[in-house]
Scaffold this motif. Sequence first.
Motif, PDB file in Angstrom:
ATOM      1  N   LEU A 352      -8.971 -50.234 -18.364  1.00 46.29           N
ATOM      2  CA  LEU A 352     -10.400 -50.524 -18.308  1.00 46.29           C
ATOM      3  C   LEU A 352     -11.092 -49.475 -17.453  1.00 46.29           C
ATOM      4  N   VAL A 353     -12.192 -48.920 -17.950  1.00 47.09           N
ATOM      5  CA  VAL A 353     -13.012 -47.999 -17.164  1.00 47.09           C
ATOM      6  C   VAL A 353     -14.310 -48.721 -16.812  1.00 47.09           C
ATOM      7  N   THR A 354     -14.610 -48.832 -15.523  1.00 46.17           N
ATOM      8  CA  THR A 354     -15.835 -49.503 -15.092  1.00 46.17           C
ATOM      9  C   THR A 354     -16.885 -48.532 -14.562  1.00 46.17           C
ATOM     10  N   ASP A 355     -16.533 -47.268 -14.482  1.00 49.04           N
ATOM     11  CA  ASP A 355     -17.513 -46.237 -14.078  1.00 49.04           C
ATOM     12  C   ASP A 355     -16.920 -44.881 -14.401  1.00 49.04           C
ATOM     13  N   THR A 360     -13.584 -44.650 -12.375  1.00 47.61           N
ATOM     14  CA  THR A 360     -12.922 -45.834 -11.838  1.00 47.61           C
ATOM     15  C   THR A 360     -12.089 -46.463 -12.952  1.00 47.61           C
ATOM     16  N   VAL A 361     -10.771 -46.535 -12.743  1.00 49.48           N
ATOM     17  CA  VAL A 361      -9.841 -46.917 -13.808  1.00 49.48           C
ATOM     18  C   VAL A 361      -8.971 -48.085 -13.353  1.00 49.48           C
ATOM     19  N   TRP A 362      -8.887 -49.108 -14.219  1.00 47.07           N
ATOM     20  CA  TRP A 362      -8.051 -50.277 -13.989  1.00 47.07           C
ATOM     21  C   TRP A 362      -6.946 -50.303 -15.049  1.00 47.07           C
ATOM     22  N   PHE A 363      -5.719 -50.522 -14.609  1.00 41.02           N
ATOM     23  CA  PHE A 363      -4.545 -50.517 -15.489  1.00 41.02           C
ATOM     24  C   PHE A 363      -4.047 -51.945 -15.625  1.00 41.02           C
ATOM     25  N   TYR A 364      -3.769 -52.369 -16.868  1.00 43.90           N
ATOM     26  CA  TYR A 364      -3.329 -53.747 -17.085  1.00 43.90           C
ATOM     27  C   TYR A 364      -1.818 -53.838 -16.955  1.00 43.90           C
ATOM     28  N   ARG A 365      -1.361 -54.778 -16.168  1.00 44.87           N
ATOM     29  CA  ARG A 365       0.073 -54.866 -15.880  1.00 44.87           C
ATOM     30  C   ARG A 365       0.861 -55.578 -16.983  1.00 44.87           C
ATOM     31  N   LYS A 366       0.174 -56.027 -18.026  1.00 46.99           N
ATOM     32  CA  LYS A 366       0.840 -56.642 -19.173  1.00 46.99           C
ATOM     33  C   LYS A 366       0.601 -55.762 -20.400  1.00 46.99           C
ATOM     34  N   SER A 367       1.597 -55.672 -21.248  1.00 48.36           N
ATOM     35  CA  SER A 367       1.477 -54.872 -22.469  1.00 48.36           C
ATOM     36  C   SER A 367       2.438 -55.441 -23.497  1.00 48.36           C
ATOM     37  N   TYR A 368       2.383 -54.891 -24.693  1.00 45.32           N
ATOM     38  CA  TYR A 368       3.294 -55.400 -25.723  1.00 45.32           C
ATOM     39  C   TYR A 368       3.866 -54.277 -26.564  1.00 45.32           C
ATOM     40  N   ARG A 454     -20.825 -39.895 -22.001  1.00 45.79           N
ATOM     41  CA  ARG A 454     -22.144 -40.222 -21.468  1.00 45.79           C
ATOM     42  C   ARG A 454     -22.008 -41.428 -20.550  1.00 45.79           C
ATOM     43  N   SER A 455     -22.072 -41.185 -19.262  1.00 49.44           N
ATOM     44  CA  SER A 455     -21.887 -42.238 -18.277  1.00 49.44           C
ATOM     45  C   SER A 455     -23.121 -43.146 -18.227  1.00 49.44           C
ATOM     46  N   ARG A 456     -22.868 -44.433 -17.938  1.00 41.73           N
ATOM     47  CA  ARG A 456     -23.966 -45.392 -17.783  1.00 41.73           C
ATOM     48  C   ARG A 456     -23.521 -46.451 -16.784  1.00 41.73           C
ATOM     49  N   VAL A 508     -15.461 -57.351 -14.556  1.00 43.03           N
ATOM     50  CA  VAL A 508     -16.817 -56.828 -14.804  1.00 43.03           C
ATOM     51  C   VAL A 508     -17.927 -57.831 -14.512  1.00 43.03           C
ATOM     52  N   ILE A 509     -17.612 -59.137 -14.413  1.00 47.20           N
ATOM     53  CA  ILE A 509     -18.637 -60.134 -14.101  1.00 47.20           C
ATOM     54  C   ILE A 509     -18.388 -60.779 -12.739  1.00 47.20           C
ATOM     55  N   ASP A 510     -17.225 -61.409 -12.591  1.00 43.83           N
ATOM     56  CA  ASP A 510     -16.969 -62.161 -11.363  1.00 43.83           C
ATOM     57  C   ASP A 510     -16.952 -61.268 -10.134  1.00 43.83           C
ATOM     58  N   ARG A 511     -16.412 -60.058 -10.301  1.00 40.08           N
ATOM     59  CA  ARG A 511     -16.254 -59.171  -9.148  1.00 40.08           C
ATOM     60  C   ARG A 511     -17.586 -58.614  -8.650  1.00 40.08           C
ATOM     61  N   ARG A 512     -18.624 -58.639  -9.491  1.00 41.17           N
ATOM     62  CA  ARG A 512     -19.935 -58.164  -9.033  1.00 41.17           C
ATOM     63  C   ARG A 512     -20.481 -59.051  -7.921  1.00 41.17           C
ATOM     64  N   ASP A 513     -20.241 -60.361  -8.037  1.00 34.89           N
ATOM     65  CA  ASP A 513     -20.730 -61.300  -7.020  1.00 34.89           C
ATOM     66  C   ASP A 513     -19.725 -61.531  -5.910  1.00 34.89           C
ATOM     67  N   ASN A 514     -18.450 -61.307  -6.215  1.00 33.28           N
ATOM     68  CA  ASN A 514     -17.412 -61.538  -5.227  1.00 33.28           C
ATOM     69  C   ASN A 514     -16.368 -60.434  -5.318  1.00 33.28           C
TER      70      ASN A 514
END
Length: 528
Positions: A352-355, A360-368, A454-456, A508-514
């Motif tokens: 996941l890229v959030t910026d 800013t890169v997030w790697f998922y610890r589960k895969s298949y 194109r960053s946003r 992307v949602i919960d972490r904005r507030d917490n």
Amino acid sequence: QEKMIFTVQGPYPVIRSLLRARGWVERKLPGAGRVGGRPEQHHGSQEKQLEEEEGCDADAVEQGEASRLVRDQVPYFIWTNRCGAVDCRLLRQDQVLNHYAQVGAFTTKEGLCLNLRNLPWVDQADPDTFFPRCYRLGAVDERQAFIEDFHLTAARSLLKVALESAGDPPIPWAGSAMVPAVAQRVPRSHIPHPMPSTAGPGPPLPPQLVEEALQVCEQHLGSLGHQDIDGDPPSPRMMGTDWDCFLRDYYRVAHEGAGLAPSGAQRERCRALLQRLAGRLPQLGMEGDRSVWILKPGAKSRGRGIVCVAQLEEVLRLAAPSVRAGEWVVQKYVERPLLIFGTKFDVRQWFLVTDWNPLTVWFYRKSYLRFCSQPFSLRHLDPARHLCNVSIQKQCGPARGRHPRLPPDQTWSCRQLQAYLAQVGRAGAWHQVMVPGMKAAVVGALRSAQDLVRSRKGSFELYGADFVFGEDCQPWLLEINASPTMAPSSAVTGRLCASVQRDTLRVVIDRRDNPTCPTGAFELIYKE
């Protein structure tokens, strides 16, 4: 007032359900689910799941009424199955969208092929250590570079076959200092070498063929040394080799089983030369000895149009109609993959890229894992043995005599892979070699294309990277997919696709507030 209005375009019942559970209200799309006049595309069981969710929900009437009340309101969270469904330039700053613009710089085969070449300039990393070398056949200079690469690969391959035909022990390609010891213990019974015997009918080809391959590889090794000092190496075209004749004899040896009878001195030179080349060419071990390449349309997905080819003339013939530089790409095929019960697999790895600024890169610890339906063999280059895409494999029938421990639905979780590796004496390979290699490849691919996207600030995007692994467990990045499918094709993917969607919303949602809230299986691996 709380800006908790969302819009979903596409078959994403999990996203809808999770947002409603958070108290969000859906603004239904106009035109019965159309975006820009195009109908939503539902996929199999997800369509049924969506119908059940909306038809059986006790709160469906209330949700419908709430949706009508917000039909003229601005949605503050937008999830679509393609970037083109929304014009990012028309969005307000406080609207969240699950796409970035111009990500084709790394999510198309052409873009990845072209832009990973910039990696040494931005990250001092070598893409040859994780991305099989690749060329755009519609570009004249790259087409010629591929032809020269094919020639050199064939020459190296002949040296390998010469050693093998003489009964010499194989060179331990995985024995370099860069590869952890756990990855060097390869149980041969689980990773069979699929090459046919070279002791074919008729007299062996003359030692002059081996001598010619030795001279070509010695010149190439010398040019690699000069490249460090002088820049570009001399072209193999200047080496005086009759390549048409050489390839004809090489095909007889590698593909038809014609014999070789190298002298003792030639065998010693072959071994010494290959060991020296192994220190300069990170892909020497995985490239095998049949010179198989994989030809891909530059911008298609789901395995469409992909073929494996082992002769130069066939590659050039198939790509002859190319009118655009990146219409076709050709990539070195991983001939020595890690196999499970004699069968090829790949891994779908989410991130996941959030910026993009700062990246800013997030790697998922589960895969298949996705398995092929037929046993691996380089004597047969059909898709059932070599292309792991679900859409390809579902068209192939199961193999007779398929190993009973292979899954009937062709998928495993990464936990099942780890259990298998432990059973064959490689318990540490996943965490020590495979995952770190995948993380480095993902970050490298993103950094190489960072200036082109194109960053946003109000956007994020979930991607699916596909990897195969060499016999030494080193990962090789094949491609990166935007809008990876969330349609479950098996019990494993049904569970994991729901999990990654849930955890994406946490980030992307919960972490904005917490900022300290749990992020599930997502791990922040890179932030500039």
